[in-house]
Design an enzyme around this catalytic site. Structure first.
Site, PDB file in Angstrom:
ATOM      1  N   GLY A 352      50.654  65.014  29.320  1.00 17.49           N
ATOM      2  CA  GLY A 352      52.169  64.890  29.607  1.00 17.49           C
ATOM      3  C   GLY A 352      52.545  63.458  28.984  1.00 17.49           C
ATOM      4  N   THR A 353      52.792  62.838  28.195  1.00 17.27           N
ATOM      5  CA  THR A 353      52.743  61.990  27.310  1.00 17.27           C
ATOM      6  C   THR A 353      53.909  61.573  26.750  1.00 17.27           C
ATOM      7  OG1 THR A 353      50.633  62.577  26.870  1.00 17.27           O
ATOM      8  CG2 THR A 353      51.601  61.234  25.196  1.00 17.27           C
ATOM      9  N   VAL A 354      54.374  60.237  26.395  1.00 14.52           N
ATOM     10  CA  VAL A 354      55.539  59.918  25.717  1.00 14.52           C
ATOM     11  C   VAL A 354      54.933  58.911  24.494  1.00 14.52           C
ATOM     12  CG1 VAL A 354      57.127  59.766  27.695  1.00 14.52           C
ATOM     13  CG2 VAL A 354      55.684  57.768  27.174  1.00 14.52           C
ATOM     14  N   SER A 371      50.469  57.667  28.372  1.00 13.64           N
ATOM     15  CA  SER A 371      50.614  58.721  28.974  1.00 13.64           C
ATOM     16  C   SER A 371      49.906  58.777  30.743  1.00 13.64           C
ATOM     17  CB  SER A 371      49.927  59.889  28.188  1.00 13.64           C
ATOM     18  OG  SER A 371      49.365  61.117  28.604  1.00 13.64           O
ATOM     19  N   MET A 434      53.847  63.568  20.677  1.00 14.62           N
ATOM     20  CA  MET A 434      53.271  63.843  21.743  1.00 14.62           C
ATOM     21  C   MET A 434      53.071  65.239  22.524  1.00 14.62           C
ATOM     22  SD  MET A 434      56.696  62.672  24.020  1.00 14.62           S
ATOM     23  CE  MET A 434      56.339  64.080  25.255  1.00 14.62           C
TER      24      MET A 434
END
Length: 535
Positions: A352-354, A371, A434
Protein backbone atom coordinates in the site's frame (compact mmCIF):
# COMPACT_ATOMS: atom_id res chain seq x y z
CA UNK A 1 -26.06 19.11 3.14
CA UNK A 2 -25.60 15.87 1.17
CA UNK A 3 -29.04 14.42 0.38
CA UNK A 4 -27.90 10.97 -0.76
CA UNK A 5 -24.37 9.95 0.13
CA UNK A 6 -24.23 7.11 -2.43
CA UNK A 7 -25.33 9.41 -5.26
CA UNK A 8 -22.98 12.17 -4.13
CA UNK A 9 -19.95 9.87 -4.21
CA UNK A 10 -21.07 7.96 -7.32
CA UNK A 11 -18.96 9.59 -10.07
CA UNK A 12 -20.98 8.21 -13.02
CA UNK A 13 -18.99 9.87 -15.81
CA UNK A 14 -15.48 9.43 -17.14
CA UNK A 15 -13.36 12.57 -17.18
CA UNK A 16 -10.29 13.87 -18.94
CA UNK A 17 -7.36 15.48 -17.21
CA UNK A 18 -4.85 17.90 -18.66
CA UNK A 19 -1.23 17.97 -17.49
CA UNK A 20 0.28 20.87 -15.57
CA UNK A 21 3.05 22.97 -17.12
CA UNK A 22 5.22 24.97 -14.72
CA UNK A 23 8.80 25.72 -13.71
CA UNK A 24 8.38 24.08 -10.29
CA UNK A 25 6.08 21.09 -9.83
CA UNK A 26 4.85 18.55 -7.28
CA UNK A 27 2.68 15.55 -8.07
CA UNK A 28 1.36 12.94 -5.67
CA UNK A 29 -1.79 10.99 -4.87
CA UNK A 30 -3.23 13.44 -2.31
CA UNK A 31 -3.79 17.18 -3.00
CA UNK A 32 -3.25 18.23 0.63
CA UNK A 33 0.18 16.62 0.58
CA UNK A 34 1.05 18.15 -2.79
CA UNK A 35 0.17 21.57 -1.39
CA UNK A 36 2.65 20.95 1.44
CA UNK A 37 5.41 20.59 -1.13
CA UNK A 38 4.21 23.63 -3.03
CA UNK A 39 4.45 25.68 0.15
CA UNK A 40 8.13 24.79 0.43
CA UNK A 41 8.76 25.84 -3.17
CA UNK A 42 6.96 29.14 -2.50
CA UNK A 43 9.35 29.77 0.41
CA UNK A 44 12.31 29.38 -1.92
CA UNK A 45 12.98 25.74 -1.12
CA UNK A 46 14.21 23.27 -3.70
CA UNK A 47 12.72 20.05 -5.06
CA UNK A 48 14.08 17.95 -2.18
CA UNK A 49 12.47 20.28 0.37
CA UNK A 50 9.20 20.02 -1.54
CA UNK A 51 9.41 16.23 -1.84
CA UNK A 52 10.11 15.74 1.86
CA UNK A 53 7.32 18.06 3.01
CA UNK A 54 4.99 16.13 0.70
CA UNK A 55 6.19 12.77 2.00
CA UNK A 56 5.80 13.81 5.63
CA UNK A 57 2.29 15.17 4.99
CA UNK A 58 1.30 11.94 3.23
CA UNK A 59 1.83 9.99 6.45
CA UNK A 60 -0.99 12.07 7.96
CA UNK A 61 -3.49 12.58 5.12
CA UNK A 62 -3.15 9.13 3.52
CA UNK A 63 -2.28 6.94 6.53
CA UNK A 64 -3.93 3.86 5.02
CA UNK A 65 -1.14 3.67 2.42
CA UNK A 66 2.01 4.84 4.25
CA UNK A 67 3.19 6.04 7.62
CA UNK A 68 5.95 7.17 9.93
CA UNK A 69 6.73 3.50 10.54
CA UNK A 70 7.33 2.60 6.89
CA UNK A 71 10.26 2.39 4.46
CA UNK A 72 11.35 4.68 1.63
CA UNK A 73 13.52 4.88 -1.50
CA UNK A 74 14.49 7.85 -3.68
CA UNK A 75 16.21 8.80 -6.91
CA UNK A 76 17.46 12.39 -6.91
CA UNK A 77 18.84 14.28 -9.90
CA UNK A 78 20.85 17.11 -8.34
CA UNK A 79 21.23 19.03 -11.60
CA UNK A 80 24.33 17.12 -12.70
CA UNK A 81 23.97 13.46 -11.75
CA UNK A 82 21.58 10.86 -10.34
CA UNK A 83 21.76 9.59 -6.75
CA UNK A 84 19.98 6.59 -5.24
CA UNK A 85 18.81 6.29 -1.64
CA UNK A 86 17.85 2.95 -0.08
CA UNK A 87 16.19 3.58 3.30
CA UNK A 88 14.63 0.16 3.75
CA UNK A 89 15.04 -1.42 7.16
CA UNK A 90 16.57 -4.70 8.28
CA UNK A 91 15.36 -7.69 10.26
CA UNK A 92 15.76 -7.62 14.05
CA UNK A 93 18.73 -9.46 15.53
CA UNK A 94 16.40 -12.02 17.11
CA UNK A 95 15.01 -13.21 13.76
CA UNK A 96 16.85 -16.48 13.37
CA UNK A 97 15.51 -19.42 11.37
CA UNK A 98 14.35 -20.96 14.65
CA UNK A 99 12.27 -17.88 15.43
CA UNK A 100 10.10 -18.61 12.39
CA UNK A 101 10.08 -22.40 12.67
CA UNK A 102 6.41 -22.38 13.72
CA UNK A 103 5.36 -20.70 10.48
CA UNK A 104 4.73 -22.28 7.09
CA UNK A 105 4.89 -18.84 5.46
CA UNK A 106 5.89 -15.37 6.58
CA UNK A 107 3.08 -13.72 8.58
CA UNK A 108 1.27 -10.84 6.92
CA UNK A 109 0.28 -8.95 10.08
CA UNK A 110 1.51 -8.49 13.62
CA UNK A 111 4.97 -8.01 15.09
CA UNK A 112 6.60 -10.85 13.14
CA UNK A 113 5.97 -8.89 9.96
CA UNK A 114 7.78 -5.76 11.23
CA UNK A 115 11.35 -4.95 10.19
CA UNK A 116 13.09 -1.77 11.35
CA UNK A 117 11.31 1.19 9.68
CA UNK A 118 13.45 3.39 7.43
CA UNK A 119 11.25 6.25 6.18
CA UNK A 120 12.36 8.74 8.83
CA UNK A 121 16.00 8.02 8.01
CA UNK A 122 15.24 8.79 4.34
CA UNK A 123 13.85 12.21 5.29
CA UNK A 124 16.98 13.00 7.31
CA UNK A 125 19.47 11.66 4.75
CA UNK A 126 17.92 13.46 1.76
CA UNK A 127 17.65 16.74 3.69
CA UNK A 128 21.23 16.55 4.99
CA UNK A 129 22.65 16.09 1.51
CA UNK A 130 20.35 18.23 -0.63
CA UNK A 131 17.86 20.20 1.47
CA UNK A 132 17.95 24.00 1.67
CA UNK A 133 15.21 24.93 4.18
CA UNK A 134 15.37 24.24 7.93
CA UNK A 135 14.38 20.64 8.69
CA UNK A 136 11.61 21.80 11.04
CA UNK A 137 9.94 23.78 8.24
CA UNK A 138 9.29 20.60 6.29
CA UNK A 139 6.97 19.35 9.04
CA UNK A 140 4.73 22.40 9.36
CA UNK A 141 1.95 21.38 6.91
CA UNK A 142 1.83 17.81 8.26
CA UNK A 143 1.65 19.10 11.82
CA UNK A 144 -1.35 21.28 10.95
CA UNK A 145 -3.17 18.32 9.42
CA UNK A 146 -2.38 16.12 12.44
CA UNK A 147 -3.32 18.74 15.07
CA UNK A 148 -6.33 20.36 13.41
CA UNK A 149 -7.47 17.41 11.33
CA UNK A 150 -8.32 17.13 7.64
CA UNK A 151 -11.45 16.09 5.70
CA UNK A 152 -10.98 12.48 4.61
CA UNK A 153 -11.37 12.02 0.85
CA UNK A 154 -13.61 9.39 -0.70
CA UNK A 155 -10.68 7.39 -2.10
CA UNK A 156 -8.82 7.37 1.21
CA UNK A 157 -12.03 6.34 2.98
CA UNK A 158 -12.46 3.36 0.63
CA UNK A 159 -8.89 2.17 1.19
CA UNK A 160 -9.15 2.74 4.94
CA UNK A 161 -12.49 0.94 5.31
CA UNK A 162 -11.20 -2.19 3.55
CA UNK A 163 -8.57 -2.68 6.24
CA UNK A 164 -10.26 -1.87 9.55
CA UNK A 165 -11.97 -5.24 10.02
CA UNK A 166 -8.69 -7.14 9.70
CA UNK A 167 -6.57 -4.75 11.76
CA UNK A 168 -8.89 -3.63 14.55
CA UNK A 169 -7.52 -6.20 17.03
CA UNK A 170 -3.84 -5.53 16.33
CA UNK A 171 -2.02 -3.83 19.22
CA UNK A 172 -2.73 -0.08 19.28
CA UNK A 173 -4.58 0.13 15.97
CA UNK A 174 -8.10 0.92 17.20
CA UNK A 175 -7.08 3.80 19.45
CA UNK A 176 -5.07 5.56 16.73
CA UNK A 177 -6.87 4.89 13.45
CA UNK A 178 -10.34 3.52 14.25
CA UNK A 179 -11.44 5.31 17.44
CA UNK A 180 -15.11 4.86 16.46
CA UNK A 181 -14.53 1.24 15.51
CA UNK A 182 -14.59 2.04 11.80
CA UNK A 183 -12.90 4.16 9.17
CA UNK A 184 -13.78 7.87 9.02
CA UNK A 185 -16.44 8.66 6.42
CA UNK A 186 -15.79 10.75 3.31
CA UNK A 187 -15.72 14.38 4.38
CA UNK A 188 -15.33 13.51 8.08
CA UNK A 189 -12.53 15.38 9.84
CA UNK A 190 -9.85 13.05 11.21
CA UNK A 191 -7.41 14.16 13.91
CA UNK A 192 -4.47 12.09 15.18
CA UNK A 193 -2.89 13.76 18.24
CA UNK A 194 -0.34 10.97 18.56
CA UNK A 195 1.01 11.68 15.08
CA UNK A 196 1.29 15.36 15.92
CA UNK A 197 3.38 14.61 19.02
CA UNK A 198 5.63 12.27 17.07
CA UNK A 199 6.12 14.70 14.20
CA UNK A 200 7.04 17.43 16.68
CA UNK A 201 9.72 15.16 18.16
CA UNK A 202 11.06 14.24 14.75
CA UNK A 203 11.18 17.86 13.61
CA UNK A 204 13.09 18.98 16.71
CA UNK A 205 15.53 16.04 16.67
CA UNK A 206 16.01 15.94 12.89
CA UNK A 207 14.60 12.44 12.96
CA UNK A 208 17.12 11.13 15.49
CA UNK A 209 14.53 10.48 18.20
CA UNK A 210 13.07 7.63 16.14
CA UNK A 211 16.29 5.63 16.27
CA UNK A 212 18.08 6.81 19.42
CA UNK A 213 15.63 8.69 21.64
CA UNK A 214 12.34 8.35 23.47
CA UNK A 215 10.47 7.18 20.37
CA UNK A 216 12.95 4.35 19.94
CA UNK A 217 12.45 3.46 23.59
CA UNK A 218 8.66 3.50 23.16
CA UNK A 219 8.80 1.23 20.09
CA UNK A 220 11.10 -1.26 21.80
CA UNK A 221 9.12 -1.23 25.05
CA UNK A 222 5.83 -1.84 23.22
CA UNK A 223 7.39 -4.67 21.25
CA UNK A 224 8.61 -6.27 24.47
CA UNK A 225 5.16 -5.91 26.09
CA UNK A 226 3.12 -7.25 23.14
CA UNK A 227 5.24 -10.00 21.59
CA UNK A 228 7.58 -8.14 19.23
CA UNK A 229 11.31 -8.71 18.69
CA UNK A 230 12.60 -5.21 17.87
CA UNK A 231 14.89 -3.82 20.55
CA UNK A 232 16.60 -0.45 20.89
CA UNK A 233 19.87 -1.69 19.41
CA UNK A 234 18.04 -2.81 16.25
CA UNK A 235 16.74 0.72 15.79
CA UNK A 236 20.08 2.33 16.65
CA UNK A 237 21.90 0.16 14.09
CA UNK A 238 19.72 1.33 11.19
CA UNK A 239 21.08 3.61 8.49
CA UNK A 240 19.90 4.76 5.08
CA UNK A 241 22.37 4.02 2.28
CA UNK A 242 23.29 6.14 -0.71
CA UNK A 243 23.60 3.70 -3.61
CA UNK A 244 24.50 3.72 -7.30
CA UNK A 245 21.33 3.28 -9.39
CA UNK A 246 21.10 0.44 -11.90
CA UNK A 247 19.82 1.04 -15.42
CA UNK A 248 18.74 -0.36 -18.78
CA UNK A 249 18.68 1.33 -22.18
CA UNK A 250 15.37 0.98 -24.02
CA UNK A 251 15.08 2.60 -27.45
CA UNK A 252 16.45 6.14 -26.99
CA UNK A 253 15.89 6.39 -23.23
CA UNK A 254 17.51 4.85 -20.17
CA UNK A 255 15.42 3.70 -17.22
CA UNK A 256 17.14 4.01 -13.85
CA UNK A 257 16.08 2.08 -10.74
CA UNK A 258 17.28 1.35 -7.22
CA UNK A 259 18.95 -2.05 -7.26
CA UNK A 260 18.02 -5.05 -5.13
CA UNK A 261 16.61 -5.54 -2.56
CA UNK A 262 13.97 -3.73 -4.70
CA UNK A 263 11.95 -5.07 -7.62
CA UNK A 264 13.08 -2.30 -9.98
CA UNK A 265 15.47 -4.75 -11.64
CA UNK A 266 12.35 -6.58 -12.87
CA UNK A 267 11.31 -3.57 -14.95
CA UNK A 268 14.83 -3.34 -16.40
CA UNK A 269 14.83 -7.03 -17.31
CA UNK A 270 11.44 -6.80 -18.99
CA UNK A 271 12.53 -3.79 -21.05
CA UNK A 272 15.76 -5.58 -21.95
CA UNK A 273 13.62 -8.43 -23.30
CA UNK A 274 11.22 -6.08 -25.11
CA UNK A 275 14.14 -4.42 -26.89
CA UNK A 276 13.96 -7.41 -29.27
CA UNK A 277 10.37 -6.59 -30.35
CA UNK A 278 9.10 -3.67 -32.40
CA UNK A 279 6.44 -2.28 -30.08
CA UNK A 280 6.58 1.13 -31.77
CA UNK A 281 4.97 -0.38 -34.88
CA UNK A 282 1.99 -1.67 -32.89
CA UNK A 283 -1.04 0.14 -31.55
CA UNK A 284 -0.19 0.74 -27.87
CA UNK A 285 -3.40 -0.89 -26.55
CA UNK A 286 -3.53 -3.72 -29.10
CA UNK A 287 -3.65 -7.36 -28.02
CA UNK A 288 -0.20 -8.10 -29.44
CA UNK A 289 1.42 -5.09 -27.74
CA UNK A 290 -0.08 -6.02 -24.38
CA UNK A 291 0.73 -9.72 -24.87
CA UNK A 292 4.42 -9.05 -25.57
CA UNK A 293 4.75 -6.81 -22.52
CA UNK A 294 2.93 -9.29 -20.29
CA UNK A 295 5.11 -12.19 -21.44
CA UNK A 296 8.32 -10.19 -20.91
CA UNK A 297 7.18 -9.15 -17.45
CA UNK A 298 6.22 -12.73 -16.52
CA UNK A 299 9.72 -13.91 -17.41
CA UNK A 300 11.22 -11.09 -15.36
CA UNK A 301 8.99 -11.92 -12.38
CA UNK A 302 10.00 -15.59 -12.53
CA UNK A 303 13.65 -14.60 -12.11
CA UNK A 304 12.81 -11.86 -9.62
CA UNK A 305 11.16 -14.22 -7.16
CA UNK A 306 13.89 -16.84 -7.52
CA UNK A 307 17.06 -14.75 -7.35
CA UNK A 308 16.46 -11.20 -6.06
CA UNK A 309 17.10 -10.30 -2.42
CA UNK A 310 19.25 -8.01 -0.29
CA UNK A 311 22.17 -7.31 -2.65
CA UNK A 312 24.63 -8.57 -0.02
CA UNK A 313 22.91 -11.99 -0.13
CA UNK A 314 22.83 -12.41 -3.92
CA UNK A 315 26.02 -14.45 -4.05
CA UNK A 316 25.00 -17.01 -6.68
CA UNK A 317 23.19 -14.96 -9.31
CA UNK A 318 24.20 -11.29 -9.36
CA UNK A 319 22.55 -8.12 -10.61
CA UNK A 320 24.90 -8.10 -13.61
CA UNK A 321 23.94 -11.68 -14.46
CA UNK A 322 20.25 -10.80 -14.57
CA UNK A 323 20.83 -7.70 -16.73
CA UNK A 324 23.27 -9.37 -19.13
CA UNK A 325 22.09 -8.57 -22.69
CA UNK A 326 22.96 -12.08 -23.90
CA UNK A 327 20.83 -13.63 -21.17
CA UNK A 328 17.89 -11.29 -21.89
CA UNK A 329 18.17 -12.13 -25.59
CA UNK A 330 17.77 -15.81 -24.65
CA UNK A 331 14.72 -14.97 -22.56
CA UNK A 332 13.21 -12.98 -25.44
CA UNK A 333 13.38 -16.09 -27.65
CA UNK A 334 10.98 -17.84 -25.24
CA UNK A 335 8.15 -15.45 -26.15
CA UNK A 336 5.65 -16.72 -28.70
CA UNK A 337 3.76 -13.75 -30.19
CA UNK A 338 0.66 -15.92 -30.54
CA UNK A 339 0.63 -17.90 -27.31
CA UNK A 340 0.90 -17.27 -23.57
CA UNK A 341 3.58 -19.32 -21.81
CA UNK A 342 4.15 -20.66 -18.31
CA UNK A 343 7.21 -18.72 -17.13
CA UNK A 344 10.06 -20.43 -15.31
CA UNK A 345 13.21 -18.95 -13.80
CA UNK A 346 16.07 -18.86 -16.23
CA UNK A 347 19.68 -19.86 -15.67
CA UNK A 348 21.79 -16.70 -16.00
CA UNK A 349 25.51 -17.11 -16.37
CA UNK A 350 26.64 -16.50 -12.77
CA UNK A 351 30.16 -15.12 -11.99
CA UNK A 352 0.00 0.00 0.00
CA UNK A 353 2.40 2.74 -0.96
CA UNK A 354 2.55 6.41 -1.84
CA UNK A 355 4.67 7.95 -4.56
CA UNK A 356 5.56 11.57 -5.27
CA UNK A 357 7.73 13.55 -7.60
CA UNK A 358 8.97 17.11 -7.31
CA UNK A 359 11.11 19.22 -9.62
CA UNK A 360 12.37 22.80 -9.50
CA UNK A 361 13.44 25.55 -11.87
CA UNK A 362 17.12 24.84 -11.20
CA UNK A 363 16.86 21.33 -12.63
CA UNK A 364 16.67 19.30 -9.42
CA UNK A 365 14.24 16.39 -9.80
CA UNK A 366 13.13 13.93 -7.11
CA UNK A 367 11.50 10.53 -7.49
CA UNK A 368 10.41 9.45 -3.99
CA UNK A 369 8.38 6.52 -2.70
CA UNK A 370 7.42 5.40 0.80
CA UNK A 371 5.13 2.71 2.09
CA UNK A 372 3.80 0.62 4.95
CA UNK A 373 3.37 -2.17 2.34
CA UNK A 374 -0.09 -3.71 2.81
CA UNK A 375 -2.08 -0.55 3.52
CA UNK A 376 -1.52 0.36 7.17
CA UNK A 377 1.12 -2.38 7.31
CA UNK A 378 1.37 -4.81 10.21
CA UNK A 379 -1.58 -3.25 12.01
CA UNK A 380 0.63 -2.65 15.06
CA UNK A 381 0.52 0.99 16.21
CA UNK A 382 2.73 2.25 19.04
CA UNK A 383 0.41 3.87 21.61
CA UNK A 384 0.15 7.68 21.71
CA UNK A 385 2.55 8.07 18.76
CA UNK A 386 0.51 7.48 15.59
CA UNK A 387 3.39 5.25 14.41
CA UNK A 388 1.80 2.48 12.33
CA UNK A 389 4.51 -0.09 11.75
CA UNK A 390 4.91 -1.60 8.29
CA UNK A 391 4.82 -5.30 7.39
CA UNK A 392 7.73 -5.49 4.95
CA UNK A 393 8.97 -8.74 6.48
CA UNK A 394 6.09 -10.55 4.76
CA UNK A 395 8.20 -10.42 1.59
CA UNK A 396 10.93 -12.58 3.15
CA UNK A 397 11.17 -16.25 2.18
CA UNK A 398 11.24 -19.18 4.62
CA UNK A 399 12.89 -21.58 2.16
CA UNK A 400 16.29 -22.61 3.56
CA UNK A 401 19.10 -21.31 1.41
CA UNK A 402 16.95 -18.93 -0.64
CA UNK A 403 18.78 -15.61 -1.10
CA UNK A 404 15.74 -13.85 0.37
CA UNK A 405 15.47 -16.17 3.39
CA UNK A 406 14.68 -14.28 6.59
CA UNK A 407 17.78 -13.74 8.75
CA UNK A 408 19.06 -11.22 11.33
CA UNK A 409 20.10 -7.89 9.85
CA UNK A 410 18.93 -8.77 6.35
CA UNK A 411 16.79 -6.48 4.20
CA UNK A 412 13.67 -8.14 2.71
CA UNK A 413 12.75 -8.15 -0.96
CA UNK A 414 10.96 -4.85 -1.60
CA UNK A 415 8.18 -3.83 -3.97
CA UNK A 416 8.43 -0.02 -3.74
CA UNK A 417 10.55 1.52 -6.48
CA UNK A 418 11.09 5.08 -7.71
CA UNK A 419 11.76 5.45 -11.43
CA UNK A 420 13.79 7.93 -13.50
CA UNK A 421 14.30 8.30 -17.26
CA UNK A 422 17.21 9.98 -18.98
CA UNK A 423 17.83 10.64 -22.67
CA UNK A 424 21.32 11.29 -24.05
CA UNK A 425 22.63 11.59 -20.51
CA UNK A 426 20.15 14.33 -19.62
CA UNK A 427 17.18 14.08 -17.24
CA UNK A 428 13.89 13.32 -18.97
CA UNK A 429 11.31 12.20 -16.40
CA UNK A 430 10.99 11.39 -12.72
CA UNK A 431 8.07 9.03 -12.17
CA UNK A 432 6.60 6.14 -10.26
CA UNK A 433 3.55 3.89 -10.21
CA UNK A 434 2.67 2.97 -6.63
CA UNK A 435 0.92 -0.28 -5.76
CA UNK A 436 2.71 -3.55 -4.90
CA UNK A 437 3.65 -5.75 -7.85
CA UNK A 438 2.08 -3.30 -10.33
CA UNK A 439 5.06 -1.01 -9.82
CA UNK A 440 7.60 -2.78 -12.02
CA UNK A 441 4.80 -3.51 -14.50
CA UNK A 442 3.77 0.14 -14.43
CA UNK A 443 7.33 1.30 -15.06
CA UNK A 444 7.44 -0.89 -18.16
CA UNK A 445 4.10 0.48 -19.39
CA UNK A 446 5.04 4.13 -18.76
CA UNK A 447 8.47 3.72 -20.36
CA UNK A 448 7.06 2.03 -23.46
CA UNK A 449 4.37 4.67 -23.92
CA UNK A 450 6.97 7.44 -23.66
CA UNK A 451 9.75 5.78 -25.70
CA UNK A 452 7.74 3.77 -28.25
CA UNK A 453 4.74 6.02 -28.78
CA UNK A 454 5.81 9.52 -27.73
CA UNK A 455 2.90 10.06 -25.36
CA UNK A 456 2.68 12.87 -22.85
CA UNK A 457 2.98 11.91 -19.18
CA UNK A 458 -0.75 12.43 -18.67
CA UNK A 459 -1.71 10.25 -21.63
CA UNK A 460 0.72 7.55 -20.50
CA UNK A 461 -0.91 7.63 -17.08
CA UNK A 462 -4.51 7.77 -18.34
CA UNK A 463 -4.16 4.78 -20.68
CA UNK A 464 -5.80 1.49 -19.63
CA UNK A 465 -3.40 -0.74 -17.75
CA UNK A 466 -2.80 -4.45 -17.47
CA UNK A 467 -1.55 -6.22 -14.36
CA UNK A 468 -0.11 -9.70 -14.00
CA UNK A 469 -1.68 -11.43 -11.00
CA UNK A 470 0.33 -12.82 -8.11
CA UNK A 471 0.32 -16.33 -9.61
CA UNK A 472 2.42 -14.89 -12.48
CA UNK A 473 -0.07 -16.36 -14.94
CA UNK A 474 -3.43 -14.61 -14.89
CA UNK A 475 -3.83 -11.06 -16.23
CA UNK A 476 -6.17 -8.34 -14.99
CA UNK A 477 -7.06 -5.46 -17.29
CA UNK A 478 -8.89 -2.24 -16.58
CA UNK A 479 -12.53 -1.78 -17.44
CA UNK A 480 -11.74 0.45 -20.44
CA UNK A 481 -9.26 -1.86 -22.17
CA UNK A 482 -10.46 -2.26 -25.80
CA UNK A 483 -12.62 -5.36 -26.18
CA UNK A 484 -10.62 -6.48 -29.20
CA UNK A 485 -7.50 -6.50 -27.05
CA UNK A 486 -9.24 -8.52 -24.34
CA UNK A 487 -10.42 -11.03 -26.94
CA UNK A 488 -6.92 -11.22 -28.43
CA UNK A 489 -5.36 -11.93 -25.04
CA UNK A 490 -7.89 -14.68 -24.32
CA UNK A 491 -7.26 -16.21 -27.75
CA UNK A 492 -3.55 -16.35 -26.90
CA UNK A 493 -4.28 -18.36 -23.76
CA UNK A 494 -4.22 -15.64 -21.08
CA UNK A 495 -6.75 -16.03 -18.24
CA UNK A 496 -8.13 -12.47 -18.29
CA UNK A 497 -10.01 -10.71 -15.51
CA UNK A 498 -11.69 -7.44 -16.47
CA UNK A 499 -11.76 -5.19 -13.42
CA UNK A 500 -14.62 -2.94 -12.41
CA UNK A 501 -14.28 0.79 -12.83
CA UNK A 502 -12.62 2.45 -9.79
CA UNK A 503 -10.59 -0.70 -9.06
CA UNK A 504 -7.52 0.60 -7.21
CA UNK A 505 -5.25 -2.38 -7.96
CA UNK A 506 -3.69 -0.85 -11.08
CA UNK A 507 -1.46 1.62 -9.29
CA UNK A 508 -1.28 5.37 -9.24
CA UNK A 509 1.23 7.15 -11.47
CA UNK A 510 2.85 10.51 -10.80
CA UNK A 511 5.14 11.94 -13.46
CA UNK A 512 7.22 15.05 -14.19
CA UNK A 513 8.80 15.34 -17.66
CA UNK A 514 11.44 18.00 -18.28
CA UNK A 515 10.99 20.24 -21.31
CA UNK A 516 13.83 21.54 -23.45
CA UNK A 517 13.11 25.06 -22.19
CA UNK A 518 13.62 24.03 -18.56
CA UNK A 519 9.99 23.77 -17.50
CA UNK A 520 8.08 20.59 -16.73
CA UNK A 521 4.99 18.72 -17.82
CA UNK A 522 3.56 17.16 -14.66
CA UNK A 523 0.78 14.60 -14.45
CA UNK A 524 -1.13 12.89 -11.65
CA UNK A 525 -3.13 9.70 -11.94
CA UNK A 526 -6.91 10.00 -12.23
CA UNK A 527 -7.23 6.72 -10.31
CA UNK A 528 -6.46 8.49 -7.01
CA UNK A 529 -7.13 11.93 -5.52
CA UNK A 530 -4.04 13.75 -6.72
CA UNK A 531 -3.57 16.72 -8.99
CA UNK A 532 -0.19 18.14 -10.01
CA UNK A 533 0.58 21.58 -8.59
CA UNK A 534 3.20 24.12 -9.54
CA UNK A 535 4.41 27.67 -9.64
Amino acid sequence: MIKNIDTFWGFPYTSQRMPLLADNVVATSQPLAASAGLQMLARGGNAVDAALATAIALTVVEPCMNGIGGDAFALIWDGQSLHGLNASGRAPAAWTRDHFSRYEAMPLRGWDSVTVPGAVSAWRAAWERFGSLPFEDLFEPALRYARDGFPVSHTVHVQWAKQVGELIEQPGYRAAFAPKGKAPLPGERFICPGQAKTLERLARSKGDDFYHGELAQAIAAYAHATGGSIIETDLAAHQADWVEPISMRYRDVVLHEIGPNGQGIGALMALGILEYFDLASLEPDSALAVHLQVEAMKLAFADLYEYVADADCMTGITISDLLDPAYLAQRAKLIDPERAAEPRPGKPHSGGTVYLTAADRNGMMVSFIQSNFKGFGSGVVVPNTGIALHNRAWAFNLRPGHPNEVAPGRRPFHTIIPGFLTRNGRPLMSFGVMGGSIQAQGHVQMTSRIADHGMSPQAASDAPRWRILDDNHGVAVEWNMPQASIDGLIARGHPVHVAQRFDLEFGSAQLALRLDNGGYVAASDHRKDGYPVGL
